[in-house]
Design a protein around this motif. Sequence first.
Motif, PDB file in Angstrom:
ATOM      1  N   TYR A  97      82.577  -0.940 107.777  1.00  0.00           N
ATOM      2  CA  TYR A  97      82.903  -0.614 106.397  1.00  0.00           C
ATOM      3  C   TYR A  97      83.114   0.887 106.240  1.00  0.00           C
ATOM      4  O   TYR A  97      82.786   1.682 107.109  1.00  0.00           O
ATOM      5  CB  TYR A  97      81.781  -1.077 105.458  1.00  0.00           C
ATOM      6  CG  TYR A  97      80.450  -0.425 105.737  1.00  0.00           C
ATOM      7  CD1 TYR A  97      80.092   0.754 105.099  1.00  0.00           C
ATOM      8  CD2 TYR A  97      79.559  -0.985 106.639  1.00  0.00           C
ATOM      9  CE1 TYR A  97      78.879   1.368 105.355  1.00  0.00           C
ATOM     10  CE2 TYR A  97      78.336  -0.384 106.901  1.00  0.00           C
ATOM     11  CZ  TYR A  97      77.994   0.782 106.253  1.00  0.00           C
ATOM     12  OH  TYR A  97      76.794   1.388 106.513  1.00  0.00           O
ATOM     13  N   GLN A  98      83.669   1.238 105.091  1.00  0.00           N
ATOM     14  CA  GLN A  98      83.859   2.642 104.739  1.00  0.00           C
ATOM     15  C   GLN A  98      83.323   2.827 103.325  1.00  0.00           C
ATOM     16  O   GLN A  98      83.608   2.033 102.437  1.00  0.00           O
ATOM     17  CB  GLN A  98      85.332   3.017 104.803  1.00  0.00           C
ATOM     18  CG  GLN A  98      85.586   4.479 104.551  1.00  0.00           C
ATOM     19  CD  GLN A  98      87.051   4.824 104.805  1.00  0.00           C
ATOM     20  OE1 GLN A  98      87.923   3.972 104.777  1.00  0.00           O
ATOM     21  NE2 GLN A  98      87.309   6.083 105.054  1.00  0.00           N
ATOM     22  N   GLU A  99      82.532   3.872 103.138  1.00  0.00           N
ATOM     23  CA  GLU A  99      81.972   4.168 101.821  1.00  0.00           C
ATOM     24  C   GLU A  99      82.737   5.301 101.166  1.00  0.00           C
ATOM     25  O   GLU A  99      83.096   6.270 101.822  1.00  0.00           O
ATOM     26  CB  GLU A  99      80.507   4.594 101.936  1.00  0.00           C
ATOM     27  CG  GLU A  99      79.559   3.478 102.218  1.00  0.00           C
ATOM     28  CD  GLU A  99      78.128   3.942 102.148  1.00  0.00           C
ATOM     29  OE1 GLU A  99      77.605   4.067 101.023  1.00  0.00           O
ATOM     30  OE2 GLU A  99      77.543   4.180 103.211  1.00  0.00           O
ATOM     31  N   SER A 100      82.981   5.137  99.883  1.00  0.00           N
ATOM     32  CA  SER A 100      83.500   6.245  99.088  1.00  0.00           C
ATOM     33  C   SER A 100      82.544   6.428  97.914  1.00  0.00           C
ATOM     34  O   SER A 100      81.486   5.813  97.881  1.00  0.00           O
ATOM     35  CB  SER A 100      84.927   5.968  98.626  1.00  0.00           C
ATOM     36  OG  SER A 100      84.963   4.835  97.806  1.00  0.00           O
ATOM     37  N   ILE A 103      82.415   2.772  95.899  1.00  0.00           N
ATOM     38  CA  ILE A 103      82.737   1.472  96.475  1.00  0.00           C
ATOM     39  C   ILE A 103      82.506   1.464  97.969  1.00  0.00           C
ATOM     40  O   ILE A 103      82.522   2.505  98.634  1.00  0.00           O
ATOM     41  CB  ILE A 103      84.198   1.036  96.185  1.00  0.00           C
ATOM     42  CG1 ILE A 103      85.180   2.018  96.792  1.00  0.00           C
ATOM     43  CG2 ILE A 103      84.447   0.872  94.716  1.00  0.00           C
ATOM     44  CD1 ILE A 103      86.620   1.521  96.750  1.00  0.00           C
ATOM     45  N   ILE A 104      82.294   0.272  98.491  1.00  0.00           N
ATOM     46  CA  ILE A 104      82.220   0.054  99.930  1.00  0.00           C
ATOM     47  C   ILE A 104      83.381  -0.868 100.282  1.00  0.00           C
ATOM     48  O   ILE A 104      83.519  -1.950  99.701  1.00  0.00           O
ATOM     49  CB  ILE A 104      80.883  -0.577 100.345  1.00  0.00           C
ATOM     50  CG1 ILE A 104      79.733   0.366 100.024  1.00  0.00           C
ATOM     51  CG2 ILE A 104      80.906  -0.956 101.820  1.00  0.00           C
ATOM     52  CD1 ILE A 104      78.375  -0.216 100.259  1.00  0.00           C
ATOM     53  N   THR A 105      84.220  -0.441 101.201  1.00  0.00           N
ATOM     54  CA  THR A 105      85.362  -1.242 101.637  1.00  0.00           C
ATOM     55  C   THR A 105      85.065  -1.793 103.020  1.00  0.00           C
ATOM     56  O   THR A 105      84.833  -1.039 103.960  1.00  0.00           O
ATOM     57  CB  THR A 105      86.651  -0.395 101.685  1.00  0.00           C
ATOM     58  OG1 THR A 105      86.866   0.182 100.397  1.00  0.00           O
ATOM     59  CG2 THR A 105      87.848  -1.240 102.098  1.00  0.00           C
ATOM     60  N   ILE A 106      85.056  -3.111 103.149  1.00  0.00           N
ATOM     61  CA  ILE A 106      84.860  -3.767 104.436  1.00  0.00           C
ATOM     62  C   ILE A 106      86.232  -3.936 105.069  1.00  0.00           C
ATOM     63  O   ILE A 106      87.130  -4.524 104.470  1.00  0.00           O
ATOM     64  CB  ILE A 106      84.159  -5.126 104.271  1.00  0.00           C
ATOM     65  CG1 ILE A 106      82.762  -4.897 103.686  1.00  0.00           C
ATOM     66  CG2 ILE A 106      84.103  -5.869 105.597  1.00  0.00           C
ATOM     67  CD1 ILE A 106      82.028  -6.161 103.304  1.00  0.00           C
ATOM     68  N   TYR A 107      86.408  -3.395 106.268  1.00  0.00           N
ATOM     69  CA  TYR A 107      87.722  -3.497 106.895  1.00  0.00           C
ATOM     70  C   TYR A 107      87.702  -4.278 108.197  1.00  0.00           C
ATOM     71  O   TYR A 107      88.754  -4.501 108.775  1.00  0.00           O
ATOM     72  CB  TYR A 107      88.333  -2.101 107.097  1.00  0.00           C
ATOM     73  CG  TYR A 107      87.551  -1.156 107.981  1.00  0.00           C
ATOM     74  CD1 TYR A 107      87.725  -1.150 109.359  1.00  0.00           C
ATOM     75  CD2 TYR A 107      86.639  -0.280 107.440  1.00  0.00           C
ATOM     76  CE1 TYR A 107      87.008  -0.292 110.160  1.00  0.00           C
ATOM     77  CE2 TYR A 107      85.932   0.601 108.246  1.00  0.00           C
ATOM     78  CZ  TYR A 107      86.111   0.574 109.594  1.00  0.00           C
ATOM     79  OH  TYR A 107      85.403   1.434 110.393  1.00  0.00           O
TER      80      TYR A 107
END
Length: 109
Positions: A97-100, A103-107
């Motif tokens: 995942y990537q955190e901003s 939000i957390i985006t699961i890729y």
Amino acid sequence: MHRLYETDDISVFWNSDKCRHARKCVTGCPGVFDFKRKPWIDLSQDETQRIWKTIKQCPSGALDIIYNHEVMVKLDKDNNRSIAVDKDGKIIGECDYQESADIITIYHT
């Protein structure tokens, strides 16, 4: 901030960014959830079923829980991933995942 608390039976995830301080956890299991203590969550202070019921009442979703069922979920925050490991130590699942800011985006799973 994200935290993981574990016993042999359960894994509890806490996301402070989502927490709205409704205090459902503190009133539901005061021995487990205590803001005056560090760490503030101590899963050894009550039975799993009561902890489960309390966490499921969290209105913000800041707390989440899973049964381990011979699978441990390990959070590797430094590498932005979590892994699922079976009882023999073999990795059986992964979530990258990537955190901003909010939000957390699961890729990848």
